[in-house]
Design a protein around this motif. Structure first.
Motif, mmCIF file in Angstrom:
data_model
loop_
_atom_site.group_PDB
_atom_site.id
_atom_site.type_symbol
_atom_site.label_atom_id
_atom_site.label_comp_id
_atom_site.label_asym_id
_atom_site.label_seq_id
_atom_site.Cartn_x
_atom_site.Cartn_y
_atom_site.Cartn_z
ATOM 1 N N GLN A 145 0.798 -1.218 0.000
ATOM 2 C CA GLN A 145 0.000 0.000 0.000
ATOM 3 C C GLN A 145 0.837 1.278 0.000
ATOM 4 N N TRP A 146 2.130 1.146 0.239
ATOM 5 C CA TRP A 146 2.963 2.354 0.244
ATOM 6 C C TRP A 146 3.010 2.973 -1.144
ATOM 7 N N ARG A 147 3.040 4.301 -1.159
ATOM 8 C CA ARG A 147 3.244 5.049 -2.410
ATOM 9 C C ARG A 147 4.694 5.522 -2.394
ATOM 10 N N LEU A 148 5.479 5.058 -3.350
ATOM 11 C CA LEU A 148 6.920 5.277 -3.349
ATOM 12 C C LEU A 148 7.336 6.247 -4.443
ATOM 13 N N VAL A 149 8.250 7.135 -4.081
ATOM 14 C CA VAL A 149 8.848 8.069 -5.032
ATOM 15 C C VAL A 149 10.360 7.887 -4.961
ATOM 16 N N GLY A 150 10.993 7.548 -6.084
ATOM 17 C CA GLY A 150 12.437 7.369 -6.134
ATOM 18 C C GLY A 150 13.089 8.471 -6.944
ATOM 19 N N VAL A 151 14.125 9.084 -6.386
ATOM 20 C CA VAL A 151 14.822 10.199 -7.044
ATOM 21 C C VAL A 151 16.289 9.837 -7.219
ATOM 22 N N ASP A 152 16.834 10.097 -8.412
ATOM 23 C CA ASP A 152 18.245 9.820 -8.674
ATOM 24 C C ASP A 152 18.696 10.717 -9.825
ATOM 25 N N LEU A 197 12.506 -3.252 -10.706
ATOM 26 C CA LEU A 197 11.167 -3.290 -10.116
ATOM 27 C C LEU A 197 10.247 -4.252 -10.856
ATOM 28 N N GLY A 198 10.446 -4.417 -12.150
ATOM 29 C CA GLY A 198 9.613 -5.336 -12.919
ATOM 30 C C GLY A 198 8.145 -4.975 -12.817
ATOM 31 N N ASP A 199 7.315 -5.937 -12.425
ATOM 32 C CA ASP A 199 5.882 -5.676 -12.380
ATOM 33 C C ASP A 199 5.479 -4.770 -11.221
ATOM 34 N N LEU A 200 6.426 -4.420 -10.346
ATOM 35 C CA LEU A 200 6.152 -3.461 -9.284
ATOM 36 C C LEU A 200 6.346 -2.012 -9.743
ATOM 37 N N ALA A 201 6.921 -1.827 -10.927
ATOM 38 C CA ALA A 201 7.260 -0.496 -11.409
ATOM 39 C C ALA A 201 6.081 0.481 -11.451
ATOM 40 N N PRO A 202 4.860 0.050 -11.819
ATOM 41 C CA PRO A 202 3.757 1.014 -11.857
ATOM 42 C C PRO A 202 3.428 1.640 -10.501
ATOM 43 N N ARG A 203 3.904 1.029 -9.422
ATOM 44 C CA ARG A 203 3.607 1.561 -8.088
ATOM 45 C C ARG A 203 4.642 2.567 -7.617
#
Length: 224
Positions: A65-72, A85-91
């Motif tokens: 349920q976490w909404r994740l934001v990755g910055v690089d 991330l594969g199939d987790l990428a849309p999250r």
């Protein structure tokens, strides 16, 4: 940090940290658990220095349920993160840039793993303050990176230990000695007590050490 834009270095990146950072996968699990102590079920978490995507994958898999934001700052590393991330990428929302490119929040928690040791103290402090501004009061920040005795003798001792750990044979060859010399010259490592002081100066409280593995240390702290 230029190597993170080198296609060959990026292609081989994922194998490096797992082999060279003691207990890296356990570190990700510990970071997730520390964040989960304060992040609500549908909370929003910021990951700074998210290229590669290993910690993003660990967080997303454990907390659906976490909404994740990755910055690089590296587009190539963000592309690798999307693949990891594969199939987790849309999250996960991936953003190219430094901390100032991150949304203003407020976030319920943040992590910055294997990143801050690249920054000089003044820029590190600025980055920590920028992270603090993006967190709600009481939100946790988990950090982990190189931090050890910074006297000349301490640097030599700990970097040799790190290099031995990173070597498949546990021995130091000419390449390892060259890597030690480069790290001594280029990496702006801070001693553990200085790291804690910097977190406090940036506006964090309740700083606790939770991880130590040869040259690496990890802390959890909370937005005051």
């Amino acid at each position: 940090m230029a190597s993170f834009d080198d296609p060959a270095a990026v292609a081989n990146y994922l194998a490096g940290p797992v082999a060279k950072v003691p207990g890296l996968l356990a570190l990700h699990r510990m970071a997730e658990l520390l964040l989960a102590e304060a992040v609500p079920g549908a909370g929003r978490v910021l990951v700074l220095g998210a290229g590669g995507g290993l910690e993003l994958r660990a967080f997303a898999a454990a907390r659906p349920q976490w909404r994740l934001v990755g910055v690089d700052p590296s587009a190539a590393m963000l592309a690798l993160a999307a693949t990891t991330l594969g199939d987790l990428a849309p999250r996960v929302e991936l953003i190219e840039g430094y901390v100032d490119a991150a949304p203003t929040g407020p976030f319920d928690g943040a992590a910055c793993l294997l990143t801050l040791h690249f920054l000089e103290p003044a820029e590190r402090l600025r980055t920590l303050r920028a992270l603090r501004r993006r967190l709600r009061p009481g939100a946790p920040l988990v950090v982990a990176h190189h931090s050890f005795d910074t006297t000349d003798a301490g640097k030599q001792r700990w970097l040799r230990r790190y290099a031995a750990f990173a070597s498949p044979s546990g021995t130091l060859d000419a390449g390892a000695e060259a890597a030690i010399a480069a790290m001594r010259a280029r990496l702006p490592v801070m001693a553990p007590e200085a790291e804690v002081a910097l977190l406090e100066e940036a506006g964090f409280a309740g700083v606790e050490l939770f991880y130590a593995g040869f040259t690496f240390r990890g802390w959890v702290a909370y937005r005051a």
